[in-house]
Design an enzyme around this catalytic site. Structure first.
Site, PDB file in Angstrom:
ATOM      1  N   MET A   1      59.267  22.007  22.048  1.00 47.45           N
ATOM      2  CA  MET A   1      58.355  22.819  21.242  1.00 47.45           C
ATOM      3  C   MET A   1      58.779  24.282  21.269  1.00 47.45           C
ATOM      4  O   MET A   1      58.931  24.853  22.318  1.00 47.45           O
ATOM      5  CB  MET A   1      56.938  22.688  21.802  1.00 47.45           C
ATOM      6  CG  MET A   1      55.880  22.845  20.750  1.00 47.45           C
ATOM      7  SD  MET A   1      54.314  22.153  21.257  1.00 47.45           S
ATOM      8  CE  MET A   1      53.518  23.563  21.973  1.00 47.45           C
ATOM      9  N   CYS A   2      58.995  24.842  20.110  1.00 50.25           N
ATOM     10  CA  CYS A   2      59.268  26.271  19.977  1.00 50.25           C
ATOM     11  C   CYS A   2      58.562  26.719  18.705  1.00 50.25           C
ATOM     12  O   CYS A   2      58.079  25.888  17.941  1.00 50.25           O
ATOM     13  CB  CYS A   2      60.760  26.547  19.795  1.00 50.25           C
ATOM     14  SG  CYS A   2      61.761  26.206  21.256  1.00 50.25           S
ATOM     15  N   GLY A   3      58.496  27.991  18.481  1.00 49.27           N
ATOM     16  CA  GLY A   3      57.949  28.486  17.222  1.00 49.27           C
ATOM     17  C   GLY A   3      59.035  29.236  16.479  1.00 49.27           C
ATOM     18  O   GLY A   3      59.753  30.039  17.064  1.00 49.27           O
TER      19      GLY A   3
END
Lengths: 305, 230
Positions: A1-3
């Site tokens: 998960m990253c943005g």
């Protein structure tokens, strides 16, 4: 998960508050990636400059002299061994990188180009703002990243955006895993490409550089990456006048797109678009296995699925 | 009179708690202002309350709910109404991946487009999409109905067990073990009523996709069908 976030202003205004826009988009993405934050802003232009990370802090005079010998003029020092310099003479990015490697084997160029200005560090978007005053910076387009590390170290070097080493004014941000990273890396290393981190996301820039060197267009390179990368990925590419996305064929990773007459905005989650840009536009998720590239020059849109 | 919750400066937990408190106090209608695409709004609501979100919502809006009526005046993120038991979720805009995944009952209406994997593993209920849907819609669905007024993406209803998918526009590609039929009079009447009820402008005709039932039981003689399904 990253943005990941990306923004392109279609109105070509020199004073567009790009830094604030990207920062406002990144703040709600901080919870997706608490480890590090970074942006690559594109604006201004004219002279080639670079940002450098060195393994040790060196006295200003000694560093200035050393850089001078490599054809660079020291412009500014940042905390943590990060320095800005200007190219005194024209030089191939790859040659310069090789010269710097001989002098400082553990150092690295964080970004190089006429228009790119990349800032990244361990910590949140707010901490990035505190260190580099991103919000006050202008530009035409840019990308941002908040990182949750899963495979590799948490330090400045492994943070994103990644400059595509050797390609002036090209940077990428990535959310996901490139699962054939080791296989691709081995092949690229055999071909002489150098890797600066153990982060699988770094392969994107190397891949694009390799494809461009083979005569492909950027668009063609991005499209073929849909077949050549395995795993889950949404990644954004920014060049001196373009912004684009690639979304894996299974749609494993989210990405929201909003395009109006005035702007193109991309973000992992819609909340980033709403917080930064308001409510007067609709947003949707591009289909899996698609890519698209926009230019800041409205009459020159490269538009593809 | 409706109860109003302004989301600004509130955490998701606080917003959902206020919603529950308002329901416990007997409010029938709740207006949620400035939802700003926050995740997990209106999850697990178990009363027939009417909630209106004034803007876009994030992931899992209305997930696991039973009997509530939710309206979204914007778009929805991933997994809208996921695992809903009953109730309705009306989305004015588009929906992210996995809309109405695994629902057991109730109705989800998406007036815009749905992204990938809409209505996967549905075990009942109805999913109505006013626009088009992405790939793998209705994957492994077991019951219920999906209606797509626009076009459908690739691998439509792949490996569906039961249930039915109606498509008004083009189908980019059918999934494994699916069969296309003409809707019968009963289907057409049901579709007309559904579209009228939700004021969705439908196409002039639909095609009906159902399970070919070849993957229900393993048969050595049909080994090729199984191989192709992977």
């Amino acid at each position: 998960m990253c943005g990941i976030v990306g923004f392109l202003d279609k109105r070509e205004r020199a004073d567009f508050p790009l830094g604030r826009t990207l920062l406002d988009m990144m703040r709600p993405m901080a919870c997706r990636g608490p480890d590090s934050a970074g942006v690559a802003l594109f604006g201004g232009g004219g002279e080639e400059k670079l940002r450098l990370r060195l393994p040790v802090e060196i006295g200003r005079t000694a560093l200035s002299d050393a850089l001078h010998e490599e054809g660079l003029m020291l412009m500014q020092s940042h905390p943590g061994g990060v320095y800005d310099a200007r190219l005194v003479a024209e030089m191939e990015a790859t040659d310069l990188e090789e010269r710097l490697r001989r002098r400082w084997p553990d150092g690295e160029i964080l970004c190089l180009g006429e228009r790119i200005d990349a800032f990244k560090q361990v910590g949140s978007p707010d901490e990035l703002e505190a260190a580099y005053a991103i919000a006050a910076r202008t530009g035409t387009h840019g990308i941002g990243h908040t990182r949750m590390s899963t495979e590799s170290r948490v330090d400045l070097s492994h943070s994103q955006p990644f400059w595509a080493h050797g390609l002036p004014d090209v940077a990428t941000v990535h959310n996901g895993h490139i699962t054939n990273y080791h296989k691709l890396r081995r092949r690229f290393e055999q071909d002489g490409y150098r890797f600066f981190t153990d982060n699988d996301s770094e392969i994107i820039g190397v891949y694009l550089r390799d494809r461009l060197a083979a005569g492909r267009s950027l668009e063609g390179a991005m499209r073929s990456s849909l077949d050549d990368f395995d795993g889950s990925f949404c990644y954004l590419v920014a060049t001196k006048d373009q912004l684009g996305f690639v979304k894996d064929r299974y749609g494993f990773k989210p990405l929201m797109l909003a395009e109006t007459e005035d702007f193109v905005a991309l973000a992992t989650e819609e909340i980033a678009l709403r917080r930064a840009l308001g409510h007067d536009f609709s947003a949707s998720e591009p289909p899996p296995g698609t890519m698209k590239l926009w230019s800041i020059h409205a009459d020159n849109e490269e538009n593809t699925q | 009179m409706s109860f109003t919750i302004d989301c600004r400066d509130k955490s998701t937990r606080e917003i959902n708690r206020r919603m529950r408190e308002a329901i416990a106090e007997g409010h029938q209608r709740i207006e949620v202002l400035e939802p700003d695409a926050r995740h997990n709004l209106g999850v697990a609501l178990l009363s027939p309350v009417h909630v209106v979100f004034s803007g876009s919502v994030g992931y899992y809006c209305g997930g696991m709910m039973d009997g509530a009526h939710l309206e979204v005046r914007g778009s929805a993120g991933w997994g809208a109404a996921e695992s809903m038991l009953n109730g309705t979720l009306m989305i004015d805009g588009n929906a992210g991946s996995g809309a109405a995944a695994s629902i057991r009952g109730g109705t989800v209406v998406i007036r815009g487009d749905a992204a990938a994997r809409a209505g996967v593993s549905m075990k009942g209920g109805t999913l109505l999409i006013g626009g088009s849907c992405g790939y793998m819609a209705g994957f492994m669905m077991q019951k219920g109905r999906i209606v797509v007024c626009g076009d459908a993406g690739d691998a439509l209803a792949d490996s569906m067990y039961e249930g039915v998918v109606f498509v008004g526009g083009q189908i980019a590609g059918l999934g494994n073990d699916t069969v296309v039929e003409e809707p019968n009079a009963e289907d057409r009447a049901w579709l007309d009523e559904l579209l009228a009820t939700h004021r969705v402008q439908g196409p002039t005709s639909f095609r009906k996709v159902v399970s070919g039932r070849k993957l229900w039981n393993f048969d050595r003689k049909e080994l090729e069908v199984w191989k192709a399904a992977f």
